[in-house]
Design a protein around this motif. Structure first.
Motif, mmCIF file in Angstrom:
data_model
loop_
_atom_site.group_PDB
_atom_site.id
_atom_site.type_symbol
_atom_site.label_atom_id
_atom_site.label_comp_id
_atom_site.label_asym_id
_atom_site.label_seq_id
_atom_site.Cartn_x
_atom_site.Cartn_y
_atom_site.Cartn_z
ATOM 1 N N ALA A 95 46.861 36.115 28.559
ATOM 2 C CA ALA A 95 46.843 35.865 30.001
ATOM 3 C C ALA A 95 47.601 34.606 30.397
ATOM 4 C CB ALA A 95 45.405 35.790 30.497
ATOM 5 N N VAL A 154 36.593 41.642 32.567
ATOM 6 C CA VAL A 154 37.885 42.329 32.636
ATOM 7 C C VAL A 154 38.567 42.033 33.971
ATOM 8 C CG1 VAL A 154 39.008 44.598 32.770
ATOM 9 C CG2 VAL A 154 37.232 44.166 31.057
ATOM 10 N N GLU A 155 37.778 42.083 35.045
ATOM 11 C CA GLU A 155 38.347 41.816 36.372
ATOM 12 C C GLU A 155 38.976 40.432 36.442
ATOM 13 O OE1 GLU A 155 35.775 42.168 39.916
ATOM 14 O OE2 GLU A 155 35.397 44.197 39.134
ATOM 15 N N PRO A 191 40.914 41.265 26.656
ATOM 16 C CA PRO A 191 41.158 42.647 27.051
ATOM 17 C C PRO A 191 42.485 42.739 27.808
ATOM 18 C CG PRO A 191 38.906 42.001 27.587
ATOM 19 C CD PRO A 191 39.614 40.765 27.117
ATOM 20 N N GLY A 192 43.367 43.654 27.369
ATOM 21 C CA GLY A 192 44.653 43.814 28.052
ATOM 22 C C GLY A 192 45.744 42.886 27.569
ATOM 23 N N GLY A 193 45.454 42.014 26.599
ATOM 24 C CA GLY A 193 46.493 41.123 26.071
ATOM 25 C C GLY A 193 46.409 39.727 26.662
ATOM 26 N N GLN A 196 34.102 53.362 29.745
ATOM 27 C CA GLN A 196 35.167 52.447 30.202
ATOM 28 C C GLN A 196 34.982 51.037 29.640
ATOM 29 O OE1 GLN A 196 32.716 53.515 32.015
ATOM 30 N NE2 GLN A 196 31.895 51.879 33.311
ATOM 31 N N PRO A 249 37.596 47.297 26.320
ATOM 32 C CA PRO A 249 37.497 45.844 26.500
ATOM 33 C C PRO A 249 36.462 45.183 25.589
ATOM 34 C CG PRO A 249 36.689 47.006 28.473
ATOM 35 C CD PRO A 249 37.354 48.021 27.592
ATOM 36 N N ARG A 297 45.755 37.038 34.857
ATOM 37 C CA ARG A 297 47.037 37.475 34.324
ATOM 38 C C ARG A 297 48.031 37.746 35.460
ATOM 39 N NH1 ARG A 297 45.355 41.641 31.497
ATOM 40 N NH2 ARG A 297 44.999 40.513 29.581
ATOM 41 N N ASP A 334 42.178 40.190 34.373
ATOM 42 C CA ASP A 334 43.297 40.841 35.071
ATOM 43 C C ASP A 334 43.801 39.960 36.207
ATOM 44 O OD1 ASP A 334 43.200 42.958 33.399
ATOM 45 O OD2 ASP A 334 42.090 44.291 34.755
ATOM 46 N N ARG A 353 46.389 49.030 17.612
ATOM 47 C CA ARG A 353 45.469 48.517 18.632
ATOM 48 C C ARG A 353 44.048 49.009 18.391
ATOM 49 N NH1 ARG A 353 49.621 50.262 23.037
ATOM 50 N NH2 ARG A 353 48.534 52.167 22.560
#
Ligand code: ATP
Length: 507
Positions: free
Chosen positions: A58, A84-85, A54-56, A40, A44, A91, A88, A162
């Motif tokens: 913010a 990552v948390e 990570p995820g794009g 996992q 990231p 964002r 997120d 990606r």
């Protein structure tokens, strides 16, 4: 194995990659880290290594970032998961007082970071670590870490655009997982590019049976149609569907259910000659619609009615193109005979186009690659270089940022390498534009110059190059002049220092 990967490991590898110019060393350092990750963490961590959040994005501005002044922690303890948390969380913040709450969440993260990690995180959120130039290295590192063929990784990356998803698949399921990446309607792929040929005859001799096509000086488009839904993308995969209603309408009218077309678009003047490239690009960015209609000139068909054509030879793709969009093809001819090719070249120049592109009829579509299967032939040479800095002008140019410092791309992903300066060719309009623009992109400066984030690409016309002891790449431009800015390109697509050095050999 076993020991947990921390953010500090990513930061250390990132620094190592930036510090060495050896492509092999970069690849090895990244591969070693990728191998140590939990499943996992792969996506990231790959994003972080490529300088992406990570995820794009913010939505954190520089003003928020520069307002944060938090004492660093001594011991590294941040995990990939905790970064990552927070990303997120940041964002997801919206509504009133969101800037302040974002700053709060980020401040909490920075308080747990060491000094090195803090500066990494700030630059990461500020978008300063994004490094298109590292993509090639990342692809190789992913292949090494997953013990699969580089080609399999490259293909998945080109189809998805990606790196994180590509790395995740490679390490999770090897080549079988990578092979599941497909051309998807509505998901643009990176366009195939051409490499230069010295002369038309040289290109023809090298390629055998070819398609010789006008090289139009417009803007690249990729059009996806799925039923009645049509989407249009630029060369950098930005969606511009809303700006180009006339193209959407036209493709919706073609006789098919689904199609992916690759081509060039431009506006014509009353005499049918191409309008300046800048005007086409302005349409891509403008809110208001302009009067001039954009015309599409398609030269490839990547998908038709449920069938993917990417891996088919150009000959078949052109047959599909003829079937679906015969009236909207770019002018050209199939050769031999080579006299026909010469006539197409002359015709292209006579109509005010740049030259021709010569394409091997047996070649598949190599997404994202500047390969030998497509060769561009132009009468003169230009280089696409990165603007590193600009000097305040004198006399007529007082108050304007004028003399540009130009850099060539380091193919190993390092910062651009300076090869010369110029203020020639800059119109009053460009001077005004760049003075304003540069100050927004400034990373600092002094009384006589402003340094920039190295991301703007400018096309330079030149008489040649010469060896130089003054510039770090050992080569300097001769009689360089600005042709135009290239908003359709980012720094990863600028010409490399090797391309500049090649011109030393009298090309
Ligand atoms: N017939 C054609 N086939 C392919 N590309 C074409 C054609 N006509 C125009 N083009 C344009 O030329 C580009 C391909 O050339 P190349 O790969 O060298 O990109 P480039 O670096 O943007 O070229 P240049 O800077 O010379 O315009 C495409 O991205 C496309 O926009």
């Amino acid at each position: 194995m076993g020991d947990m990967v921390l953010l500090s490991d990513v930061v250390a590898v990132s620094a190592e990659v930036a510090a060495t110019s050896s492509r092999k060393a970069k690849t090895a350092a990244i591969a070693v880290l990728l191998r140590r990750l939990e499943p996992q963490e792969v996506a990231p961590a790959t994003a972080l290594l490529a300088g992406e959040l990570p995820g794009g994005r913010a939505g954190v501005g520089w003003s928020t970032l520069s307002s944060l002044n938090v004492a660093p922690s001594r011991e590294p303890r941040l995990t990939i998961g905790s970064v990552v948390e927070t990303v997120d969380e940041v964002r997801a913040i919206s509504g009133s007082g969101s800037a302040q709450r974002r700053a709060g969440a980020l401040g909490g993260l920075l308080g747990e970071a060491t000094g090195d990690e803090q500066s990494f995180l700030v630059r990461l959120f500020g978008g300063e670590l994004r490094q298109g130039a590292l993509e090639g290295v990342m692809v190789e590192a992913i292949a090494a870490a997953a013990e699969v063929r580089t080609e399999a990784v490259r293909r998945a990356f080109m189809l998805s655009g990606r790196l994180p998803a590509t790395a995740e698949a490679a390490l999770r399921g090897g080549e079988a997982a990578l092979a599941e990446f497909r051309l998807e309607l509505g998901r643009p792929i990176r366009p195939m590019l051409a490499s230069p040929a010295d002369t038309l005859d040289a290109a023809l001799a090298e390629l055998g049976e070819c398609s010789v096509e006008h090289k139009l000086d417009g803007a690249r488009i990729q059009v996806h149609r799925d039923g009645d839904e049509v989407r249009v993308y630029t060369r950098t995969l930005r969606e511009i569907t809303r700006n180009v209603a006339e193209l959407v309408e036209l493709v919706r009218g073609l006789d098919c259910r689904s199609v992916v077309l690759d081509g060039e678009t431009l506006a014509l003047d009353d005499a049918g000659r191409p309008r300046p490239f800048q005007e086409t690009m302005a349409r891509f960015g403008a809110q208001e619609q302009r009067a001039e209609l954009l015309h599409p000139y398609f030269f490839d068909c990547l998908h038709l009615d449920g069938t993917d054509l990417l891996d088919r030879p150009l000959r078949d793709r052109l047959a599909a193109l003829e079937q679906v969009a015969a009236g909207h093809r770019i002018p050209g001819v199939l050769t031999p005979p080579s006299e026909d090719a010469a006539a197409v070249f002359d015709d292209a120049l006579a109509r005010g186009h740049e030259g021709v592109v010569v394409k091997d009829l047996a070649s598949p579509y190599a997404a994202g690659r500047r390969g030998k299967a497509w060769r561009k032939v132009k009468p003169e040479h230009t280089l696409d270089l990165v603007v590193l800095a600009a000097e305040w002008g004198h006399g007529r140019r007082r108050g304007y940022l004028s003399n540009l410092h130009l850099g060539a791309r380091d193919p190993d992903g390092g910062p651009p390498i300076m090869v010369g300066k110029t203020f020639k060719g800059l119109t009053d309009e460009l001077l005004a534009w760049q003075t304003e623009e540069f100050q927004q992109r400034s990373t600092g400066g002094d009384d006589w110059s402003v340094h920039l984030v190295p991301e703007l690409v400018v096309e330079i016309e030149l008489d040649g190059v010469q060896t130089s002891t003054r510039y770090p790449g050992g080569v300097a431009l001769r009689f360089a002049r600005v042709l135009r800015y290239r908003p359709d390109k980012d720094a990863a697509e600028a010409d490399t220092i090797e391309a500049v050095r090649e011109m030393l050999r009298g090309r």
